[in-house]
Write a protein that holds these residues in place. Structure first.
Motif, PDB file in Angstrom:
ATOM      1  N   UNK A   1       0.826  -1.204   0.000  1.00 40.50           N
ATOM      2  CA  UNK A   1       0.000   0.000   0.000  1.00 40.50           C
ATOM      3  C   UNK A   1       0.862   1.256   0.000  1.00 40.50           C
ATOM      4  N   UNK A   2       1.979   1.198   0.725  1.00 40.65           N
ATOM      5  CA  UNK A   2       2.893   2.336   0.740  1.00 40.65           C
ATOM      6  C   UNK A   2       3.488   2.601  -0.623  1.00 40.65           C
ATOM      7  N   UNK A   3       3.841   1.519  -1.329  1.00 36.54           N
ATOM      8  CA  UNK A   3       4.411   1.667  -2.669  1.00 36.54           C
ATOM      9  C   UNK A   3       3.397   2.329  -3.612  1.00 36.54           C
ATOM     10  N   UNK A   4       2.163   1.855  -3.555  1.00 37.63           N
ATOM     11  CA  UNK A   4       1.136   2.387  -4.448  1.00 37.63           C
ATOM     12  C   UNK A   4       0.818   3.845  -4.097  1.00 37.63           C
ATOM     13  N   UNK A   5       0.672   4.137  -2.799  1.00 33.64           N
ATOM     14  CA  UNK A   5       0.372   5.513  -2.382  1.00 33.64           C
ATOM     15  C   UNK A   5       1.486   6.463  -2.809  1.00 33.64           C
ATOM     16  N   UNK A   6       2.738   6.023  -2.681  1.00 36.78           N
ATOM     17  CA  UNK A   6       3.863   6.874  -3.078  1.00 36.78           C
ATOM     18  C   UNK A   6       3.842   7.127  -4.578  1.00 36.78           C
ATOM     19  N   UNK A   7       3.542   6.091  -5.358  1.00 42.49           N
ATOM     20  CA  UNK A   7       3.462   6.252  -6.808  1.00 42.49           C
ATOM     21  C   UNK A   7       2.359   7.225  -7.198  1.00 42.49           C
ATOM     22  N   UNK A   8       1.314   7.262  -6.411  1.00 38.88           N
ATOM     23  CA  UNK A   8       0.188   8.154  -6.689  1.00 38.88           C
ATOM     24  C   UNK A   8       0.410   9.559  -6.132  1.00 38.88           C
ATOM     25  N   UNK A   9       1.561   9.769  -5.482  1.00 36.25           N
ATOM     26  CA  UNK A   9       1.860  11.081  -4.922  1.00 36.25           C
ATOM     27  C   UNK A   9       1.171  11.353  -3.606  1.00 36.25           C
ATOM     28  N   UNK A  10       0.585  10.324  -2.987  1.00 27.20           N
ATOM     29  CA  UNK A  10      -0.093  10.482  -1.702  1.00 27.20           C
ATOM     30  C   UNK A  10       0.901  10.165  -0.581  1.00 27.20           C
ATOM     31  N   UNK A  11       1.809  11.115  -0.356  1.00 30.81           N
ATOM     32  CA  UNK A  11       2.953  10.839   0.507  1.00 30.81           C
ATOM     33  C   UNK A  11       2.597  10.746   1.986  1.00 30.81           C
ATOM     34  N   UNK A  12       1.581  11.478   2.414  1.00 29.87           N
ATOM     35  CA  UNK A  12       1.175  11.362   3.818  1.00 29.87           C
ATOM     36  C   UNK A  12       0.665   9.960   4.111  1.00 29.87           C
TER      37      UNK A  12
END
Length: 214
Positions: free
Chosen positions: A59-70
């Motif tokens: 989930x962290x990998x996907x969120x980071x790819x989507x620019x959702x860094x928080x």
């Protein structure tokens, strides 16, 4: 970790490719609340929630790819609390990107606790604390870095000098080099490193004096 990292990466790529499978970007969906959709499954010996760790890293990998860094930070820190050093590293770099000192410190401490001999962790710690003006903490990590690189030949000169040169506050930079040379007064390579750092900061008199001791 009980689940191969390559497998996690493959799953991440497959899921990210299937746009229809991705949760909503933001705005009240479950994706914004990791604890609502995590599934706990203990390892065979009951010691570690393997599924939680896999879920948080993915989930962290996907969120980071989507620019959702928080959100990515939260997921990675969840995995770090389960003992994953890779996740702690990722959380640290995200916090640095966000320029959030409190979260950087939290993630960095987790990274160092999980991987105390990680050269990258010591480099980041030295520079982070030096940037904060905490010379005592920066000195601790710089010495640890020097110790870890003791058998790396000329490589250690480059790596340590690069860290020292990245410290923009000349006062802090000078104090760090002074402490390092005081800790290892009979090590010519330490004086050589000090000379390189001083020269990079245009402190030529200091660089010349250090070079003469190398």
């Amino acid at each position: 970790m009980g689940f191969p990292r390559l497998a996690i990466l493959c799953i991440a790529l497959l899921v990210n490719a299937g746009c229809g499978l991705l949760p909503p970007q933001s705005g009240g969906g479950d994706w914004d609340d990791p604890d609502r959709i995590r599934v706990s499954t203990l390892a065979d010996d009951g010691s570690k929630p393997v599924a939680d760790e896999v879920f948080d890293i993915l989930s962290g990998e996907i969120a980071a790819q989507r620019g959702e860094f928080d959100a990515a930070y939260v997921y990675y820190m969840n995995a770090a609390r389960l003992g994953d050093a890779y996740a702690a590293q990722k959380a640290t770099r995200i916090a640095l990107h966000l320029k959030d000192n409190q979260r950087t410190r939290e993630a960095l401490e987790a990274w160092l606790r999980l991987a105390p001999q990680d050269v990258g962790a010591r480099q980041v710690a030295t520079l982070f604390y030096a940037t904060q003006g905490d010379v005592d903490q920066a000195d601790i990590h710089l010495r640890e870095l020097f110790s870890l690189l003791s058998d790396q030949g000329d490589t250690k000169y480059i790596l340590i000098a690069a860290v020292g040169s990245a410290v923009k506050d000349v006062r802090v930079q000078t104090e760090l080099m002074n402490r390092l040379t005081s800790a290892y007064p009979n090590r010519p390579e330490v004086h050589y490193i000090s000379a390189l750092v001083a020269a990079g900061a245009n402190q030529y008199k200091t660089a010349t004096a250090a070079a003469k001791k190398a």
